[in-house]
Design a protein around this motif. Structure first.
Motif, short mmCIF file in Angstrom:
data_model
loop_
_atom_site.label_atom_id
_atom_site.label_comp_id
_atom_site.label_asym_id
_atom_site.label_seq_id
_atom_site.Cartn_x
_atom_site.Cartn_y
_atom_site.Cartn_z
N THR A 88 0.86 -1.19 0.00
CA THR A 88 0.00 0.00 0.00
C THR A 88 0.89 1.23 0.00
O THR A 88 1.82 1.33 0.79
N LYS A 89 0.61 2.16 -0.91
CA LYS A 89 1.44 3.36 -1.04
C LYS A 89 0.57 4.51 -1.52
O LYS A 89 -0.18 4.37 -2.49
N GLN A 90 0.64 5.63 -0.84
CA GLN A 90 -0.08 6.85 -1.21
C GLN A 90 -1.58 6.62 -1.42
O GLN A 90 -2.19 7.15 -2.35
N GLY A 91 -2.16 5.79 -0.57
CA GLY A 91 -3.60 5.56 -0.63
C GLY A 91 -4.03 4.52 -1.65
O GLY A 91 -5.23 4.25 -1.80
N TRP A 92 -3.07 3.92 -2.36
CA TRP A 92 -3.38 2.88 -3.34
C TRP A 92 -2.88 1.53 -2.84
O TRP A 92 -1.81 1.43 -2.25
N HIS A 93 -3.65 0.49 -3.12
CA HIS A 93 -3.26 -0.88 -2.78
C HIS A 93 -2.80 -1.55 -4.07
O HIS A 93 -3.55 -1.60 -5.06
N PHE A 94 -1.58 -2.08 -4.08
CA PHE A 94 -1.00 -2.66 -5.29
C PHE A 94 -0.73 -4.16 -5.13
O PHE A 94 -0.37 -4.63 -4.05
N THR A 95 -0.88 -4.87 -6.24
CA THR A 95 -0.41 -6.25 -6.36
C THR A 95 0.42 -6.30 -7.63
O THR A 95 -0.03 -5.87 -8.70
N ALA A 96 1.66 -6.78 -7.53
CA ALA A 96 2.55 -6.82 -8.68
C ALA A 96 3.10 -8.22 -8.88
O ALA A 96 3.38 -8.93 -7.91
N LEU A 97 3.23 -8.62 -10.14
CA LEU A 97 3.82 -9.91 -10.48
C LEU A 97 4.27 -9.90 -11.94
O LEU A 97 3.78 -9.11 -12.74
N TYR A 98 5.22 -10.77 -12.26
CA TYR A 98 5.71 -10.86 -13.64
C TYR A 98 4.58 -11.33 -14.55
O TYR A 98 3.72 -12.11 -14.14
N SER A 99 4.61 -10.87 -15.81
CA SER A 99 3.62 -11.30 -16.79
C SER A 99 3.91 -12.74 -17.20
O SER A 99 5.02 -13.07 -17.61
N ASN A 100 2.89 -13.59 -17.10
CA ASN A 100 3.06 -15.00 -17.47
C ASN A 100 2.19 -15.32 -18.69
O ASN A 100 1.56 -16.36 -18.77
#
Length: 290
Positions: free
Chosen positions: A212-224
């Motif tokens: 969570t950063k600057q009010g945003w919730h993120f999920t990140a992963l490599y493109s498969n």
């Protein structure tokens, strides 16, 4: 008819996976709370949804728009793509193929041209005009896609026109998330999942990051995706999903640019001009600092 207990179990599975993957505790608790609400309802959720529409889900305690969309998708299609993504990385081709009028070729084109792999992202692309860039998508076909997505996800038209939309994280923040993800993945600091696609051995190799950063919730992963494998860009293309507390959500793919003034730099697909402006500003700031 899908029982409330089955829906609640799916929501608890999401909560468990988010907890295992070190997601924001508030997000984890949101799914636990929604599961309790669904399980204790005196009437079937499916009956409520079909009778009163998507807005009826939002009236339930602890059920925000994102969770409501997952519930609606599960009731309408029998699958919950958010859960599938957390489990092992879903198959976006199969996801898009369930939409009337979209076959394997169209699904591949959507993924390769727009760099999206979720129903929510496709929904926004259809309403913002980006889907017109994909060959074979006439105005009539786009309208059919919009109708189906509206039925499944309970879409509500944006308050602003597409060109006025600002309900996304700034590119600088997306590039920061991309940088953090790649560094943590390289250092082995992230939990990993076993993607179903292109993984015959069932190995848990795909790092996943929640932050969570600057009010945003993120999920990140490599493109498969197939395209990422074909071009040997799996460890280069990073898919970043995001949403905020007002339920604005979407996704972007961050890649290393191969042409133009920003060749060799990381750029957010679909927002290349903003990235160019961002790098120019960064350069000017550095020069002024000297």
């Amino acid at each position: 008819m899908i029982e409330n207990k089955a829906i609640a179990e799916k929501l608890r599975e999401i909560a468990d996976l988010l907890e295992q993957q070190k997601a924001n505790p508030f997000r984890v608790n949101a799914y636990w709370s929604a599961a309790r609400t669904i399980e204790t309802l005196p009437e079937p959720v499916e009956e409520r949804l079909r009778r009163d529409g998507f807005s009826a889900l939002l009236e339930l305690p602890g059920v925000g728009e994102g969770i409501a969309r997952s519930i609606s998708e599960y009731v309408m299609t029998g699958r919950m793509s958010r859960l599938e993504s957390l489990q092992s990385g879903h198959d976006p081709v199969a996801l898009f193929e369930q939409i009337p009028g979209i076959g394997p070729k169209s699904a591949h084109r959507i993924i390769e041209i727009l760099h999206i792999d979720s129903l929510e992202a496709l929904e926004m692309a259809a309403h913002s005009g980006r889907l017109k860039k994909v060959p074979g998508f006439s105005a009539k076909k786009i309208e059919l896609v919009q109708t189906w997505l509206s039925h499944v996800l309970g879409y509500r038209k944006p308050r602003l026109e597409p060109q006025q939309q600002t309900e996304e994280p700034p590119v600088g923040l997306l590039l920061y998330i991309d940088r953090q993800y790649r560094k943590k993945a390289e250092d082995g600091e992230l939990p990993t999942i076993a993607p179903r696609r292109f993984n015959p051995g069932g190995e848990a190799w795909l790092p996943i990051m929640h932050v969570t950063k600057q009010g945003w919730h993120f999920t990140a992963l490599y493109s498969n995706t197939a395209r990422a494998h074909q071009l040997d860009r799996v460890k280069d293309w990073v898919v970043v999903y995001f949403y905020d507390d007002r339920h604005h959500e979407g996704q972007h793919t961050v890649v290393t640019e191969t042409r133009g003034a920003d060749s060799g730099k990381r750029v957010v697909r679909g927002r290349e001009k903003e990235c160019g402006d961002f790098y120019s500003e960064q350069g000017e700031t550095s020069e002024n600092a000297d």
